[in-house]
Design an enzyme around this catalytic site. Structure first.
Site, PDB file in Angstrom:
ATOM      1  N   ASP A  67       1.116  -1.325  -0.072  1.00 52.62           N
ATOM      2  CA  ASP A  67       0.245  -0.201  -0.088  1.00 52.62           C
ATOM      3  C   ASP A  67       1.101   1.394  -0.015  1.00 52.62           C
ATOM      4  O   ASP A  67       1.991   1.027   0.101  1.00 52.62           O
ATOM      5  CB  ASP A  67      -0.827   0.331   1.169  1.00 52.62           C
ATOM      6  CG  ASP A  67      -0.701  -0.653   2.107  1.00 52.62           C
ATOM      7  OD1 ASP A  67       0.777  -0.745   2.235  1.00 52.62           O
ATOM      8  OD2 ASP A  67      -1.325  -0.709   3.358  1.00 52.62           O
ATOM      9  N   ASN A 136      -7.379  -3.832  14.389  1.00 49.91           N
ATOM     10  CA  ASN A 136      -8.608  -4.018  14.939  1.00 49.91           C
ATOM     11  C   ASN A 136      -9.173  -5.689  13.923  1.00 49.91           C
ATOM     12  O   ASN A 136     -10.061  -5.603  12.392  1.00 49.91           O
ATOM     13  CB  ASN A 136      -9.116  -3.021  13.876  1.00 49.91           C
ATOM     14  CG  ASN A 136      -8.765  -2.662  12.544  1.00 49.91           C
ATOM     15  OD1 ASN A 136      -7.950  -3.043  12.237  1.00 49.91           O
ATOM     16  ND2 ASN A 136      -8.964  -1.253  12.159  1.00 49.91           N
ATOM     17  N   HIS A 138      -7.179  -5.741  10.358  1.00 42.76           N
ATOM     18  CA  HIS A 138      -6.852  -5.079   8.981  1.00 42.76           C
ATOM     19  C   HIS A 138      -5.185  -5.826   8.578  1.00 42.76           C
ATOM     20  O   HIS A 138      -3.950  -6.073   9.211  1.00 42.76           O
ATOM     21  CB  HIS A 138      -7.167  -3.367   8.787  1.00 42.76           C
ATOM     22  CG  HIS A 138      -5.861  -2.692   9.569  1.00 42.76           C
ATOM     23  ND1 HIS A 138      -5.727  -2.036  10.251  1.00 42.76           N
ATOM     24  CD2 HIS A 138      -4.655  -3.204   9.325  1.00 42.76           C
ATOM     25  CE1 HIS A 138      -4.557  -1.425  10.552  1.00 42.76           C
ATOM     26  NE2 HIS A 138      -3.674  -1.622  10.244  1.00 42.76           N
ATOM     27  N   GLU A 143      -9.959  -2.189   6.191  1.00 46.47           N
ATOM     28  CA  GLU A 143      -9.977  -2.115   7.130  1.00 46.47           C
ATOM     29  C   GLU A 143     -11.803  -2.825   7.148  1.00 46.47           C
ATOM     30  O   GLU A 143     -11.783  -3.972   6.304  1.00 46.47           O
ATOM     31  CB  GLU A 143     -10.830  -0.969   7.244  1.00 46.47           C
ATOM     32  CG  GLU A 143      -9.545   0.300   6.884  1.00 46.47           C
ATOM     33  CD  GLU A 143      -8.735   0.416   8.712  1.00 46.47           C
ATOM     34  OE1 GLU A 143      -8.669  -0.303   9.210  1.00 46.47           O
ATOM     35  OE2 GLU A 143      -7.940   0.380   8.599  1.00 46.47           O
TER      36      GLU A 143
HETATM   37  C1  F6R Z   1       1.669  -2.028   6.063  1.00 46.45           C
HETATM   38  C2  F6R Z   1       0.282  -2.900   6.607  1.00 46.45           C
HETATM   39  C3  F6R Z   1      -0.791  -2.510   7.401  1.00 46.45           C
HETATM   40  C4  F6R Z   1       0.365  -2.986   9.053  1.00 46.45           C
HETATM   41  C5  F6R Z   1      -0.164  -3.046  10.088  1.00 46.45           C
HETATM   42  C6  F6R Z   1      -0.051  -3.370  11.086  1.00 46.45           C
HETATM   43  O1  F6R Z   1       2.071  -1.769   4.982  1.00 46.45           O
HETATM   44  O2  F6R Z   1      -0.722  -2.860   5.437  1.00 46.45           O
HETATM   45  O3  F6R Z   1      -1.463  -2.989   7.317  1.00 46.45           O
HETATM   46  O4  F6R Z   1       0.879  -4.093   9.111  1.00 46.45           O
HETATM   47  O5  F6R Z   1      -1.251  -1.637  10.859  1.00 46.45           O
HETATM   48  O6  F6R Z   1       1.851  -2.348  11.583  1.00 46.45           O
HETATM   49  P1  F6R Z   1       2.428  -2.946  12.628  1.00 46.45           P
HETATM   50  O7  F6R Z   1       3.460  -3.452  12.212  1.00 46.45           O
HETATM   51  O8  F6R Z   1       3.216  -1.353  12.583  1.00 46.45           O
HETATM   52  O9  F6R Z   1       1.676  -3.294  13.567  1.00 46.45           O
END
Ligand code: F6R
Length: 239
Positions: A67, A136, A138, A143
């Site tokens: 992303d 959550n 995601h 989401e």
């Molecule tokens: C990152 C992404 C997000 C993260 C997720 C966990 O490219 O797409 O889905 O993998 O938010 O984030 P962290 O690792 O910071 O807890």
């Protein structure tokens, strides 16, 4: 599904790096699906240290990231391109031309999603997709409530996410309101998925993802249906 419990974050990172490294050794022209965020930082550090010791060669590897924010250029420290360059690509012998993220500064974001979907196809699909998990549930920017059928698409960021990001920007209007993300369908098309989850606060959501009902309310729950999922987690409790 293979579930591996790590002793701590370092151990988790080393185990994940081992799997990615084996992938590259077995297939030097691998396509690695990569993620940003705090979870993969240790994995990237470990891979860099093995590269420094001549233990791994990235010269033929292609990468595709999950992303990118809309409106942020590669030299903006909040952009995911900047994150990937500074935390990984700048430190290994990868050809930057073969490192791909959605382009957040295009005029036509829908066209950019189409380009990215075609690219995923042209590179021959993702050999292994590294994933972090949101609190959550995601995955990528998908989401709760996201449709399982989506390929790369434009996501309107939740008000809470926009507000939380305000601290990183001088002007309110610079805070991204949209992102481009691989959809759940694109993620599920990867040949192997490597989910890394660190910390007690993610224990409940990880349990829901792996053993709860498969539902769009918990986007990561779809991963149960993948035929080649590896989960590495570090937390005090057993799953
Ligand atoms: C990152 C992404 C997000 C993260 C997720 C966990 O490219 O797409 O889905 O993998 O938010 O984030 P962290 O690792 O910071 O807890």
């Amino acid at each position: 599904m293979k579930i591996i419990k790590a002793n701590n974050y370092n151990d988790l990172s080393r185990k994940a790096a081992n799997i990615l490294s084996a992938q590259v050794i077995l297939k030097p022209r691998s396509v690695l699906g990569l993620a940003t965020g705090s979870s993969p930082l240790g994995t990237y550090k470990q891979l860099i240290s093995w590269y420094d010791k001549d233990d791994i060669d990235f010269s033929e590897v292609t990468t595709v990231n999950l992303d990118e924010y809309v409106g942020l250029s590669s030299n903006n420290p909040q952009s995911y391109r900047y994150f990937m360059n500074t935390n990984f690509f700048d430190h290994i012998n990868i050809d930057k031309i073969k490192t791909h993220l959605p382009n957040g500064i295009v005029k036509d974001t829908e066209k950019e999603c189409e380009r990215y979907n075609n690219l995923l196809h042209e590179v021959g699909g993702i050999d292994i997709q590294l994933l972090g998990l949101g609190l959550n549930g995601h995955i990528g920017f998908n989401e709760p409530g996201s449709e399982f059928e989506k390929l790369t698409h434009v996501v309107k960021l939740k008000e809470a996410t926009v507000s939380a990001n305000k601290r990183f920007f001088e002007k309110g209007e610079d805070v991204p309101k949209f992102a481009i993300s691989m959809g759940i369908k694109s993620i599920m098309q990867a040949k192997h998925i490597l989910l890394i989850v660190n910390g007690e606060e993610k224990y409940e959501i990880l349990k829901q993802c792996l053993f709860g009902p498969v539902t769009p309310h918990v986007p990561g729950s779809i991963l149960q249906l993948h035929s080649n999922l590896t989960v590495i987690y570090s937390c005090n409790k057993e799953l």
